[in-house]
Scaffold this motif. Sequence first.
Motif, PDB file in Angstrom:
ATOM      1  N   UNK A   1      46.990  95.884  62.253  1.00  0.00           N
ATOM      2  CA  UNK A   1      46.959  95.476  63.475  1.00  0.00           C
ATOM      3  C   UNK A   1      45.496  95.212  63.963  1.00  0.00           C
ATOM      4  N   UNK A   2      44.991  97.020  63.915  1.00  0.00           N
ATOM      5  CA  UNK A   2      43.790  97.596  64.611  1.00  0.00           C
ATOM      6  C   UNK A   2      42.384  95.957  63.760  1.00  0.00           C
ATOM      7  N   UNK A   3      42.952  96.614  62.353  1.00  0.00           N
ATOM      8  CA  UNK A   3      41.541  96.234  61.400  1.00  0.00           C
ATOM      9  C   UNK A   3      41.303  94.277  61.780  1.00  0.00           C
ATOM     10  N   UNK A   4      42.695  94.038  62.019  1.00  0.00           N
ATOM     11  CA  UNK A   4      42.719  92.140  62.564  1.00  0.00           C
ATOM     12  C   UNK A   4      41.808  92.511  63.973  1.00  0.00           C
ATOM     13  N   UNK A   5      42.092  92.973  64.961  1.00  0.00           N
ATOM     14  CA  UNK A   5      41.894  93.067  66.212  1.00  0.00           C
ATOM     15  C   UNK A   5      39.979  93.505  66.068  1.00  0.00           C
ATOM     16  N   UNK A   6      40.052  93.963  65.427  1.00  0.00           N
ATOM     17  CA  UNK A   6      38.367  94.864  65.019  1.00  0.00           C
ATOM     18  C   UNK A   6      37.406  93.782  64.147  1.00  0.00           C
ATOM     19  N   UNK A   7      38.300  92.605  63.937  1.00  0.00           N
ATOM     20  CA  UNK A   7      37.554  92.850  62.661  1.00  0.00           C
ATOM     21  C   UNK A   7      35.765  91.484  62.450  1.00  0.00           C
ATOM     22  N   UNK A   8      35.906  91.345  63.251  1.00  0.00           N
ATOM     23  CA  UNK A   8      34.298  90.708  64.647  1.00  0.00           C
ATOM     24  C   UNK A   8      33.750  91.682  63.951  1.00  0.00           C
TER      25      UNK A   8
END
Length: 126
Positions: free
Chosen positions: A57-64
């Motif tokens: 979820x960390x990677x998904x949140x800051x993927x941009x």
Amino acid sequence: MRILLQLSGLFILTLIGEAISALLPFTFPGTLIAMFLLLLLLVTGAVKETQLEESASFFSRYMAMFFVPAGVEIVENLELLRTSWLPLLAISIISLFITFLAAAKAVEGAECILARRKVQNERAHN
């Protein structure tokens, strides 16, 4: 603290993938090997999804943020892109359709496998 442990595990898998890639007699991306290793660990149950939930979820949140360097590189090389925009457009459109077709066939194959398993399970229970 858990997220650091989860990220450490993912980075270790990436390092192992890169090491395997360096040992191969042909070129193959280490990151792809690491993804296959992670898939193998998840399928076998050695690693549970819940053990990676926070880092995922960390990677998904800051993927941009991971796309910012690529965007900057494109802007820096706009002149190069202007001279070859037509071949790049053609390659993009062709690869779009190939990717779409491959994804559709993969879904069809997965549905076929699941249907066969369902029939086998029903026969086993009867």
